[in-house]
Design a protein around this motif. Structure first.
Motif, short mmCIF file in Angstrom:
data_model
loop_
_atom_site.label_atom_id
_atom_site.label_comp_id
_atom_site.label_asym_id
_atom_site.label_seq_id
_atom_site.Cartn_x
_atom_site.Cartn_y
_atom_site.Cartn_z
N TYR A 1 0.82 -1.21 0.00
CA TYR A 1 0.00 0.00 0.00
C TYR A 1 0.86 1.27 0.00
O TYR A 1 0.51 2.27 -0.63
N ALA A 2 2.00 1.22 0.69
CA ALA A 2 2.86 2.41 0.76
C ALA A 2 3.39 2.78 -0.62
O ALA A 2 3.47 3.97 -0.97
N ARG A 3 3.75 1.81 -1.43
CA ARG A 3 4.25 2.10 -2.77
C ARG A 3 3.14 2.69 -3.65
O ARG A 3 3.39 3.56 -4.48
N LEU A 4 1.91 2.21 -3.46
CA LEU A 4 0.79 2.79 -4.19
C LEU A 4 0.67 4.28 -3.86
O LEU A 4 0.46 5.11 -4.76
N ALA A 5 0.81 4.63 -2.59
CA ALA A 5 0.73 6.04 -2.19
C ALA A 5 1.83 6.86 -2.86
O ALA A 5 1.61 8.02 -3.24
N GLN A 6 3.00 6.28 -3.02
CA GLN A 6 4.10 7.00 -3.67
C GLN A 6 3.79 7.28 -5.14
O GLN A 6 4.07 8.37 -5.65
N PHE A 7 3.23 6.31 -5.82
CA PHE A 7 2.84 6.52 -7.21
C PHE A 7 1.79 7.63 -7.33
O PHE A 7 1.83 8.47 -8.22
N CYS A 8 0.83 7.61 -6.40
CA CYS A 8 -0.21 8.64 -6.41
C CYS A 8 0.37 10.03 -6.14
O CYS A 8 -0.14 11.03 -6.64
N ALA A 9 1.44 10.09 -5.34
CA ALA A 9 2.08 11.37 -5.06
C ALA A 9 2.63 12.02 -6.33
O ALA A 9 2.56 13.25 -6.49
N LEU A 10 3.14 11.22 -7.24
CA LEU A 10 3.65 11.75 -8.51
C LEU A 10 2.53 12.40 -9.32
O LEU A 10 2.71 13.45 -9.94
N LEU A 11 1.36 11.77 -9.30
CA LEU A 11 0.20 12.34 -10.01
C LEU A 11 -0.24 13.65 -9.36
O LEU A 11 -0.67 14.58 -10.05
N ALA A 12 -0.15 13.71 -8.03
CA ALA A 12 -0.53 14.94 -7.33
C ALA A 12 0.38 16.10 -7.72
O ALA A 12 -0.08 17.25 -7.86
N VAL A 13 1.65 15.82 -7.92
CA VAL A 13 2.58 16.86 -8.37
C VAL A 13 2.17 17.39 -9.75
O VAL A 13 2.23 18.59 -10.02
N ALA A 14 1.72 16.47 -10.62
CA ALA A 14 1.26 16.89 -11.95
C ALA A 14 0.06 17.82 -11.85
O ALA A 14 -0.09 18.77 -12.65
N VAL A 15 -0.83 17.58 -10.88
CA VAL A 15 -1.99 18.46 -10.67
C VAL A 15 -1.52 19.87 -10.30
O VAL A 15 -2.05 20.87 -10.81
N VAL A 16 -0.54 19.95 -9.43
CA VAL A 16 -0.01 21.26 -9.03
C VAL A 16 0.55 22.01 -10.24
O VAL A 16 0.32 23.21 -10.42
N LEU A 17 1.28 21.30 -11.10
CA LEU A 17 1.85 21.94 -12.28
C LEU A 17 0.77 22.46 -13.22
O LEU A 17 0.88 23.56 -13.77
N LEU A 18 -0.30 21.69 -13.41
CA LEU A 18 -1.41 22.15 -14.25
C LEU A 18 -2.09 23.37 -13.62
O LEU A 18 -2.49 24.30 -14.33
N GLY A 19 -2.23 23.35 -12.31
CA GLY A 19 -2.81 24.50 -11.62
C GLY A 19 -1.99 25.76 -11.84
O GLY A 19 -2.54 26.86 -12.02
#
Length: 417
Positions: free
Chosen positions: A385-403
């Motif tokens: 589960y922890a590795r899944l959270a890490q992958f999701c963190a990368l997507l969250a960074v992409a959201v910030v860049l689009l914002g």
């Protein structure tokens, strides 16, 4: 003046009607959210298949986004949303039948159909914006998102009361919440058909005549409109990535907890907190979009998603305060991305192409989440589960860049004016 007053009255009635149906839909979808992955694992006998129920439900929302949008384009919001609820009822009943028959294939088919309720929820937020004045568009859209809190928080806590109902019907206890789903979604369909008059999309077209009349190829024209607008493209990206992060992490959380011997009641509590975060603060997100712009709200949403992945990733198996807090923050971050991206999309697309563009946006959003949910089960099975959270963190960074890109375009537009 009379036209303005009639429009405002119709808008108030539309929002009230949509708020009622969103409560019912929230119960219908959330009732089975707590046990969905557990039922999938039980029927399939495989942990790596546990996330497929939620994934196929998300896939169903994506697949039905286009038909629901096309029907709205041709006939209006009322028939399209009623159709979506009716399909979802069939899906809930299909899941109950799958539990009785022990058929994983039938379970997945039922999840696809149940996903049509999610498509209806997505379309409802746009219906709330059809007649809204630009200064209040974010607020009205977010109110319809917000009221889902009532049903969505109640839904997961119906797991225990659904047990005697399931026993009375002679079905697996895990199927009980889906019986409740079928009942409340049926009520939602009836309310939608009876009360959504006048139709907000049809009235918006009548009040705002344009050179280009709605015609065939609404989805194709909507896609062209999105591609022609950088703001619309960024808006689709924000909603899609935010939804992907939320679904990927949320769908595997009940299994993460149950494997640590957390009870279904505790799982329901955590999921309720997550759904509370998704919807309860939506009006604040809408007001913020109206006042400070979609870009800043999208950036905030991305940062909240990043914090959520950190908290969930460090949590121990089973129940922990970090996990409960992380799932709540995950919901708040999703709310910020959904409201900001949706409001910006409405503002960026002309009325004749809005239904098609909104269908395309929901399709992209659903496909992104479906792919994330499908991979989530494999990631958790192989790496945890922890590795899944890490992958999701990368997507969250992409959201910030689009914002940041959206914020730059808003600043440029302000400078031009």
């Amino acid at each position: 003046m009379t036209v303005t007053l009639d429009r405002e009255a119709a808008q108030r009635h539309t929002v009230r009607t949509l708020m009622v149906t969103q409560v019912l839909s929230g119960v219908g979808l959330a009732a089975g959210a707590t046990v969905g992955s557990i039922l999938a694992e039980k029927i399939s006998g495989r942990t790596d298949f546990a996330g497929l129920g939620g994934t196929f439900q998300t896939l169903g929302a994506a697949l039905f986004a286009i038909p629901v949008a096309a029907l709205a384009h041709r006939a209006g919001r009322r028939p399209s949303l009623t159709f979506a609820y009716a399909v979802a009822v069939l899906g809930a009943l299909g899941i109950v039948a799958a539990a009785v028959a022990g058929s994983f294939a039938l379970l997945l088919a039922g999840c696809v159909l149940l996903g049509c309720a999610t498509a209806a929820n997505s379309a409802a937020r746009y219906a709330a914006a059809d007649l809204a004045l630009p200064a209040h568009r974010g607020r009205d859209l977010s109110l319809v998102v917000w009221v889902t809190t009532v049903g969505s928080v109640l839904g997961p806590n119906l797991t225990a009361p659904a047990r005697p109902l399931a026993r009375a019907l002679g079905v697996d206890e895990l199927a009980g919440p889906f019986v409740i789903s079928a009942i409340v979604l049926t009520v939602g369909a009836v309310v939608m058909w009876a009360r959504l008059r006048p139709d907000p999309l049809l009235l918006a077209r009548a009040l705002a005549p344009v050179d280009e009349e709605p015609a065939r190829g609404s989805v194709r024209r909507g896609l062209s409109a999105i591609r022609a607008s950088r703001r619309a493209t960024a808006a689709v990206g924000v909603t899609a990535l935010g939804h992907m992060v939320m679904v990927s992490l949320m769908v595997m959380t009940p299994l993460h907890m149950v494997h640590g011997h957390a009870s279904l009641e505790i799982v329901g509590f955590v999921i309720s907190g997550h759904i509370l975060g998704m919807f309860a603060l939506s009006p604040l997100m809408g007001i913020a979009v109206d006042r400070v712009g979609a870009g800043r709200v999208a950036i905030g949403g991305g940062l909240l998603l990043l914090l959520a992945t950190f908290l969930a990733g460090r949590s121990a198996i089973g129940y922990s305060h970090d996990l409960a807090l992380g799932l709540f923050v995950l919901g708040v971050g999703w709310s910020a991305t959904l409201v900001s991206g949706s409001t910006l999309l409405v503002a960026s697309i002309p009325i004749p192409r809005r239904a098609g563009a909104q269908g395309v946006s929901d399709l992209v959003m659903g496909m992104a989440a479906a792919s994330g949910g499908a991979l989530a089960g494999v990631v958790v099975d192989q790496w945890g589960y922890a590795r899944l959270a890490q992958f999701c963190a990368l997507l969250a960074v992409a959201v910030v860049l689009l914002g940041l890109l959206i914020r730059r375009s808003e600043a440029a537009a302000t400078a031009v004016r």
